[in-house]
Design a protein around this motif. Structure first.
Motif, PDB file in Angstrom:
ATOM      1  N   PHE A 289       7.499  17.181  -1.165  1.00 35.98           N
ATOM      2  CA  PHE A 289       6.779  16.469  -2.218  1.00 35.98           C
ATOM      3  C   PHE A 289       5.547  15.761  -1.650  1.00 35.98           C
ATOM      4  O   PHE A 289       4.482  15.763  -2.272  1.00 35.98           O
ATOM      5  N   ARG A 290       5.665  15.177  -0.448  1.00 39.71           N
ATOM      6  CA  ARG A 290       4.505  14.529   0.165  1.00 39.71           C
ATOM      7  C   ARG A 290       3.383  15.534   0.399  1.00 39.71           C
ATOM      8  O   ARG A 290       2.209  15.227   0.189  1.00 39.71           O
TER       9      ARG A 290
ATOM     10  N   LEU B 174       1.386  16.110  -2.631  1.00 43.70           N
ATOM     11  CA  LEU B 174       0.504  15.011  -3.034  1.00 43.70           C
ATOM     12  C   LEU B 174      -0.844  15.039  -2.334  1.00 43.70           C
ATOM     13  O   LEU B 174      -1.800  14.427  -2.818  1.00 43.70           O
ATOM     14  N   ARG B 175      -0.934  15.721  -1.213  1.00 45.81           N
ATOM     15  CA  ARG B 175      -2.169  15.660  -0.431  1.00 45.81           C
ATOM     16  C   ARG B 175      -3.362  16.206  -1.186  1.00 45.81           C
ATOM     17  O   ARG B 175      -4.488  15.775  -0.967  1.00 45.81           O
ATOM     18  N   GLY B 176      -3.125  17.143  -2.081  1.00 49.21           N
ATOM     19  CA  GLY B 176      -4.216  17.680  -2.882  1.00 49.21           C
ATOM     20  C   GLY B 176      -4.198  17.188  -4.317  1.00 49.21           C
ATOM     21  O   GLY B 176      -4.922  17.727  -5.170  1.00 49.21           O
ATOM     22  N   SER B 177      -3.408  16.157  -4.599  1.00 43.20           N
ATOM     23  CA  SER B 177      -3.245  15.699  -5.980  1.00 43.20           C
ATOM     24  C   SER B 177      -4.482  14.968  -6.485  1.00 43.20           C
ATOM     25  O   SER B 177      -5.142  14.224  -5.750  1.00 43.20           O
ATOM     26  N   ARG B 178      -4.766  15.166  -7.776  1.00 40.30           N
ATOM     27  CA  ARG B 178      -5.857  14.422  -8.437  1.00 40.30           C
ATOM     28  C   ARG B 178      -5.327  13.222  -9.213  1.00 40.30           C
ATOM     29  O   ARG B 178      -6.103  12.515  -9.853  1.00 40.30           O
TER      30      ARG B 178
ATOM     31  N   VAL C 104       6.057   9.413  -8.341  1.00 42.14           N
ATOM     32  CA  VAL C 104       4.787   8.825  -7.912  1.00 42.14           C
ATOM     33  C   VAL C 104       4.678   7.389  -8.401  1.00 42.14           C
ATOM     34  O   VAL C 104       4.231   6.499  -7.663  1.00 42.14           O
ATOM     35  N   ALA C 105       5.089   7.125  -9.641  1.00 38.35           N
ATOM     36  CA  ALA C 105       5.048   5.759 -10.159  1.00 38.35           C
ATOM     37  C   ALA C 105       5.911   4.831  -9.313  1.00 38.35           C
ATOM     38  O   ALA C 105       5.498   3.717  -8.958  1.00 38.35           O
ATOM     39  N   LEU C 106       7.126   5.278  -8.974  1.00 41.39           N
ATOM     40  CA  LEU C 106       8.029   4.460  -8.179  1.00 41.39           C
ATOM     41  C   LEU C 106       7.473   4.228  -6.773  1.00 41.39           C
ATOM     42  O   LEU C 106       7.483   3.100  -6.262  1.00 41.39           O
ATOM     43  N   ALA C 107       6.985   5.292  -6.146  1.00 47.00           N
ATOM     44  CA  ALA C 107       6.442   5.156  -4.794  1.00 47.00           C
ATOM     45  C   ALA C 107       5.213   4.257  -4.775  1.00 47.00           C
ATOM     46  O   ALA C 107       5.026   3.457  -3.850  1.00 47.00           O
ATOM     47  N   ALA C 108       4.366   4.368  -5.805  1.00 48.10           N
ATOM     48  CA  ALA C 108       3.175   3.522  -5.873  1.00 48.10           C
ATOM     49  C   ALA C 108       3.553   2.060  -6.071  1.00 48.10           C
ATOM     50  O   ALA C 108       2.970   1.157  -5.456  1.00 48.10           O
ATOM     51  N   LEU C 109       4.543   1.806  -6.942  1.00 42.25           N
ATOM     52  CA  LEU C 109       4.998   0.433  -7.143  1.00 42.25           C
ATOM     53  C   LEU C 109       5.547  -0.143  -5.838  1.00 42.25           C
ATOM     54  O   LEU C 109       5.196  -1.262  -5.447  1.00 42.25           O
TER      55      LEU C 109
ATOM     56  N   LEU D  69      -0.253   8.173  -1.157  1.00 42.24           N
ATOM     57  CA  LEU D  69       1.173   7.895  -0.998  1.00 42.24           C
ATOM     58  C   LEU D  69       1.828   8.830   0.007  1.00 42.24           C
ATOM     59  O   LEU D  69       2.888   8.502   0.549  1.00 42.24           O
ATOM     60  N   ALA D  70       1.224   9.992   0.264  1.00 41.66           N
ATOM     61  CA  ALA D  70       1.806  10.908   1.235  1.00 41.66           C
ATOM     62  C   ALA D  70       1.871  10.240   2.600  1.00 41.66           C
ATOM     63  O   ALA D  70       2.904  10.256   3.280  1.00 41.66           O
TER      64      ALA D  70
END
Length: 254
Positions: free
Chosen positions: A82-83, A86-90, A175-180, A243-244
């Motif tokens: 999953f990480r 995320l590296r190419g996520s917009r 992503v929401a949880l990791a960002a929080l 987040l990655a």
């Protein structure tokens, strides 16, 4: 055979809850019924490790399960696969820019083994009111202008109590949880309440704490000063791709 019943709360929102040690073993954690969802009652409940959870047609039910499911904010786990994605996520993560949209999405999200939602109209209105007072917050994941995931919960002092999350695109709630957790860790908030255990939360790094430990920790964190009001500026815009690296760093730190 006698059936044990929970305490019944009266109309006074300032009346104290029973000690959480009186919560039932079956169903696990049921402490009280009745009362209301006023801001004063809700804030008092969370400060003492209690939360409301009930369905349409039931009285308000108040819970304090044992054990309690929590995340340490330095221990949210994202898989290597999953990480990498995320590296190419917009995607971009924000806070308190779409609270009503997030709670509505959580209310309509399908849940395994559940029919309907526990986020009743009264519950929605109560948390929208808490949001207006600066105590309830949403974390939102956007793909451009589209809301693809998020969560909401309650903040008191330096403690965050998660209520519900959703994804409309795969990985949105992660992503929401990791960002929080990333922001809370930066702010030196050590703990995030997740209420009740499930397999998905455990895969993300959740832990089970004895209720006594949880309640003592929460009461201490709630007494510490926390900035009031919206989190929009303080949270800022957090690119999901960041987040990655942060997830790797937090896991190495353990």
């Amino acid at each position: 055979m006698s059936i044990e019943l929970p305490a019944w709360l009266g109309d006074d929102p300032g009346a104290p809850f029973p000690p959480v040690s009186r919560a039932l073993r079956e169903p696990d954690g049921l402490l009280a019924a009745g009362g209301d969802l006023s801001p004063a009652r809700l804030l008092d409940a969370y400060t003492h490790g209690i939360f409301p959870w009930y369905s349409e047609g039931q009285p308000i039910l108040w819970w304090s399960p044992d054990p309690r499911t929590v995340f340490r904010t330095d221990a949210v786990h994202l898989s290597s696969r999953f990480r990498r994605s995320l590296r190419g996520s917009r995607w971009e993560v924000r806070a308190d820019t779409a609270f009503a949209d997030v709670i509505d999405a959580c209310a309509s999200a399908p849940r395994a083994g559940q029919r309907g939602t526990w986020i009743t109209t009264d519950m929605r209105n109560a948390y929208v009111a808490l949001h207006g007072l600066g105590h309830a917050h949403s974390v939102e994941v956007f793909d451009g202008d589209a809301l693809v995931g998020g969560l909401y919960g309650v903040a008191i002092g330096r403690m965050f109590f998660g209520e519900s999350m959703f994804s409309s695109a795969s990985g949105g709630s992660k992503v929401a949880l990791a960002a929080l957790a990333h922001r809370l860790r930066q702010w030196e908030w050590p703990l995030l309440d997740a209420q009740v255990e499930n397999a998905h939360l455990l895969r993300l790094g959740a832990e089970s704490w004895p209720r006594e430990r949880f309640v003592a920790t929460v009461e201490a964190l709630c007494r510490q000063p926390g900035p009031p009001g919206p989190w929009t500026a303080r949270f800022d815009h957090l690119p999901a791709r960041d987040l990655a690296a942060s997830a790797v760093a937090s896991q190495v730190a353990r």
